[in-house]
Design a protein around this motif. Structure first.
Motif, PDB file in Angstrom:
ATOM      1  N   LEU B  45       5.861  -3.873  -9.283  1.00 25.78           N
ATOM      2  CA  LEU B  45       6.581  -3.341  -8.118  1.00 25.78           C
ATOM      3  C   LEU B  45       5.981  -2.002  -7.690  1.00 25.78           C
ATOM      4  CD1 LEU B  45       8.858  -3.788  -6.154  1.00 25.78           C
ATOM      5  CD2 LEU B  45      10.450  -2.807  -7.790  1.00 25.78           C
ATOM      6  N   ARG B  46       5.603  -1.175  -8.655  1.00 23.35           N
ATOM      7  CA  ARG B  46       4.980   0.111  -8.321  1.00 23.35           C
ATOM      8  C   ARG B  46       3.679  -0.120  -7.562  1.00 23.35           C
ATOM      9  NH1 ARG B  46       6.233   2.805 -13.314  1.00 23.35           N
ATOM     10  NH2 ARG B  46       4.392   1.778 -14.100  1.00 23.35           N
ATOM     11  N   LEU B  49       4.504  -1.188  -4.007  1.00 23.35           N
ATOM     12  CA  LEU B  49       4.949  -0.036  -3.215  1.00 23.35           C
ATOM     13  C   LEU B  49       3.772   0.866  -2.877  1.00 23.35           C
ATOM     14  CD1 LEU B  49       8.234   0.930  -5.126  1.00 23.35           C
ATOM     15  CD2 LEU B  49       8.048  -0.257  -2.945  1.00 23.35           C
ATOM     16  N   SER B  50       2.844   1.004  -3.830  1.00 24.58           N
ATOM     17  CA  SER B  50       1.712   1.909  -3.602  1.00 24.58           C
ATOM     18  C   SER B  50       0.802   1.416  -2.494  1.00 24.58           C
ATOM     19  CB  SER B  50       0.904   2.091  -4.899  1.00 24.58           C
ATOM     20  OG  SER B  50       0.070   0.969  -5.126  1.00 24.58           O
ATOM     21  N   LEU B  55      10.347  -1.847  -0.108  1.00 22.17           N
ATOM     22  CA  LEU B  55      10.948  -2.176  -1.406  1.00 22.17           C
ATOM     23  C   LEU B  55      11.516  -3.594  -1.443  1.00 22.17           C
ATOM     24  CD1 LEU B  55      11.864  -1.341  -4.227  1.00 22.17           C
ATOM     25  CD2 LEU B  55      13.932  -0.401  -3.193  1.00 22.17           C
ATOM     26  N   PRO B 108       4.307   4.529   1.756  1.00 18.61           N
ATOM     27  CA  PRO B 108       5.234   5.505   1.205  1.00 18.61           C
ATOM     28  C   PRO B 108       4.504   6.765   0.772  1.00 18.61           C
ATOM     29  CG  PRO B 108       4.712   3.881  -0.451  1.00 18.61           C
ATOM     30  CD  PRO B 108       3.974   3.486   0.806  1.00 18.61           C
ATOM     31  N   ALA B 109       3.182   6.737   0.892  1.00 23.26           N
ATOM     32  CA  ALA B 109       2.397   7.847   0.378  1.00 23.26           C
ATOM     33  C   ALA B 109       1.971   8.809   1.478  1.00 23.26           C
ATOM     34  CB  ALA B 109       1.161   7.303  -0.334  1.00 23.26           C
ATOM     35  N   LEU B 118       9.957  15.514  -3.915  1.00 26.35           N
ATOM     36  CA  LEU B 118       9.452  14.352  -4.632  1.00 26.35           C
ATOM     37  C   LEU B 118       8.341  14.737  -5.597  1.00 26.35           C
ATOM     38  CD1 LEU B 118       9.441  11.291  -4.918  1.00 26.35           C
ATOM     39  CD2 LEU B 118       7.778  11.192  -3.074  1.00 26.35           C
ATOM     40  N   MET B 140      -2.658  14.284  -2.820  1.00 31.07           N
ATOM     41  CA  MET B 140      -2.114  13.188  -2.013  1.00 31.07           C
ATOM     42  C   MET B 140      -2.900  13.042  -0.712  1.00 31.07           C
ATOM     43  SD  MET B 140       0.191  10.902  -1.669  1.00 31.07           S
ATOM     44  CE  MET B 140       1.640  11.255  -2.617  1.00 31.07           C
ATOM     45  N   LEU B 143      -6.123  11.475  -1.507  1.00 33.91           N
ATOM     46  CA  LEU B 143      -5.880  10.067  -1.828  1.00 33.91           C
ATOM     47  C   LEU B 143      -5.704   9.248  -0.549  1.00 33.91           C
ATOM     48  CD1 LEU B 143      -5.366   8.124  -4.210  1.00 33.91           C
ATOM     49  CD2 LEU B 143      -2.941   8.649  -3.983  1.00 33.91           C
ATOM     50  N   ARG B 151      -7.999   2.871  -3.032  1.00 35.50           N
ATOM     51  CA  ARG B 151      -6.630   3.193  -3.476  1.00 35.50           C
ATOM     52  C   ARG B 151      -6.030   2.038  -4.276  1.00 35.50           C
ATOM     53  NH1 ARG B 151      -3.676   3.844   1.354  1.00 35.50           N
ATOM     54  NH2 ARG B 151      -5.482   3.946   2.708  1.00 35.50           N
ATOM     55  N   ALA B 155      -4.677   2.331  -8.087  1.00 30.92           N
ATOM     56  CA  ALA B 155      -3.286   1.983  -8.430  1.00 30.92           C
ATOM     57  C   ALA B 155      -3.248   0.902  -9.505  1.00 30.92           C
ATOM     58  CB  ALA B 155      -2.538   1.533  -7.185  1.00 30.92           C
TER      59      ALA B 155
END
Lengths: 258, 194
Positions: B45-46, B49-50, B55, B108-109, B118, B140, B143, B151, B155
């Motif tokens: 899931l991470r 999301l990355s 979600l 989300p980044a 955060l 960030m 990135l 990326r 991840a």
């Protein structure tokens, strides 16, 4: 790659000797290690707060796995293993279920008759009897009022029924996507008669090509150049023929590009 | 002279071996898949999301990937590298979902979204916290400026996948994974020096 054991023993040994002698290389390695640490911390700190607890999804998965497992087990039951009253009970239940899902049953009987000989054969065009196409929106205003809706994910249980209907229950469902024949962007319904297994193996007439047709048809409908029922009829009868017609080409445009 | 062991340029946490090299803990397939879900759900899931998946879509894809795994095992298919298999299935489902969503996800980044709250280090010292937060904002930004494939590699590696598993997940060569990871980490390292 050395850490993963992907280098040969000889290369790994040479790397070790080189690093032992090369201060600059070791310094660079340390900098990279620090960058890795910084990145991993950032990755976790940014994303971990977004993760909901796993308990709910885990329970949902267990329930769906039980359903899948029981449907598999039921196929291997022996009728004669049951006692007489249980056989009666099962028979009565079967009759009730058959009545309750009459329409669906009819649809699935049709599916069995039409199964391809070789399960898992890529499906480029849906079977018109199984997937005639169903629309919920019938006016241009309804379709063009807002930005095109996303295709909703088809529930796994419905996907399974579609696969079974098309005779690909023994093939890898991962090789297919259950797609909408008339896309919701053209007023298509999520009724099972509007769903079909589109093969990922299709290299020319694939999902991207169909997406392009859907975009073109919606554009034509919303600019008043084409009426909605015609667009819905053309894409549901034979979407490849419709593509050829509306793009005036025998092959997908992307295939013709250098 | 240091006895520091040789490291490859990129050595994120080593992956656990799941599947072929380790017999299933559970006696039944359902339990085995549920166990794997327990081990891999957060990582999967991470990762989703990355790469910008919302979600709800991510949760649905994780469910779908594990149900596919169950069917895969139920049919007696290969047990080789189940972790790589499930990441590959989830990655492909995510790409498909993105195509359906019109070709883009909201990441989300985004640096603007990655607020100080955060990214703040829970250090008690306010100055340290601010410095750490600034460093992470810079990281960030660097990135976010990297190509998407770089990326994704980062991840996946951060989630414990081996080079070979990353190559299989993304459908690229082992050499390409090595090149992309080395390049992107070098950029991050330069950013950290500033």
């Amino acid at each position: 790659m050395a850490a993963d054991g992907e280098l040969s023993a000889g290369r790994a040994e040479r790397l070790q000797k080189h690093l032992s002698a090369c201060w600059e290389c070791r310094s660079q390695t340390r900098e990279l290690e620090e960058a890795i640490g910084d990145y991993v911390r950032l990755h976790r700190r940014r994303l971990d707060p977004m993760l909901p607890p796993a308990a709910g999804p885990r329970a949902l998965l267990k329930a769906q796995l039980s359903e899948l497992a029981s449907s598999h087990t039921s196929r291997s039951w022996s009728w004669f293993d049951l006692s007489a009253w249980r056989r009666g009970l099962v028979a009565a239940s079967a009759i009730c279920i058959a009545i309750a899902i009459g329409l669906l049953t009819r649809w699935e009987w049709a599916a069995r008759e039409l199964r391809p000989d070789a399960p898992g054969v890529p499906v480029a065009i849906p079977n018109a009897r199984l997937t005639p196409g169903v629309a919920v929106a019938t006016s241009r205003e309804e379709v063009c009022r807002e930005s095109p809706p996303k295709n909703k994910m088809v529930p796994v249980s419905v996907q399974r029924r579609v696969f079974q209907a098309y005779g690909i229950d023994s093939a890898d469902p991962g090789a297919y996507e259950v797609d909408y024949l008339i896309t919701p962007a053209l007023g298509g319904s999520d009724d099972i008669r509007n769903l079909w297994p589109q093969s990922y193996a299709a290299t020319i007439w694939n999902a991207r090509v169909k997406d392009a047709l859907e975009d073109r048809l919606r554009q034509l409908v919303c600019t008043g150049a084409l009426d909605l029922p015609t667009a819905q009829r053309d894409i549901s009868r034979n979407w490849i023929a419709a593509y050829r017609n509306y793009f005036h080409t025998d092959r997908p445009i992307s295939e013709l590009s250098p | 002279m240091s006895d520091q062991p040789p490291e490859s340029a990129v050595s994120l946490p080593l992956p656990e071996r799941i599947g072929a090299s380790r017999p299933p803990k559970s006696s039944t397939l359902e339990e085995e898949v549920t166990d794997l879900f327990g081990q891999l759900r957060d990582r999967l899931l991470r990762y989703l999301l990355s790469i910008g998946l919302p979600l709800q879509d991510g949760e649905e894809i994780v469910q779908e990937a594990f149900l596919s795994l169950f069917l895969h095992l139920q049919r007696g298919r290969s047990r080789h590298n189940l972790r790589g298999w499930i990441f590959r299935v989830a990655h492909n489902l995510a790409l498909k979902r993105r195509t359906q969503a019109g070709g883009s996800f909201r990441s989300p980044a985004d640096p603007a979204e990655a607020s100080g709250d955060l990214l703040a280090d829970p250090a008690p010292n306010a100055e340290d916290q601010m410095a750490s937060s600034q460093e992470q904002r810079l990281l960030m930004a660097v990135l976010q400026a990297q190509p998407e494939q770089d990326r994704r590699c980062l991840a996946l590696r951060a989630e414990g996948l081996s080079y070979r598993e990353i190559a299989e997940t993304l459908g690229i060569s082992l050499g390409a994974v090595s090149h992309l990871l080395t390049r992107s980490l070098a950029r991050l390292a330069r950013a950290s020096e500033r």
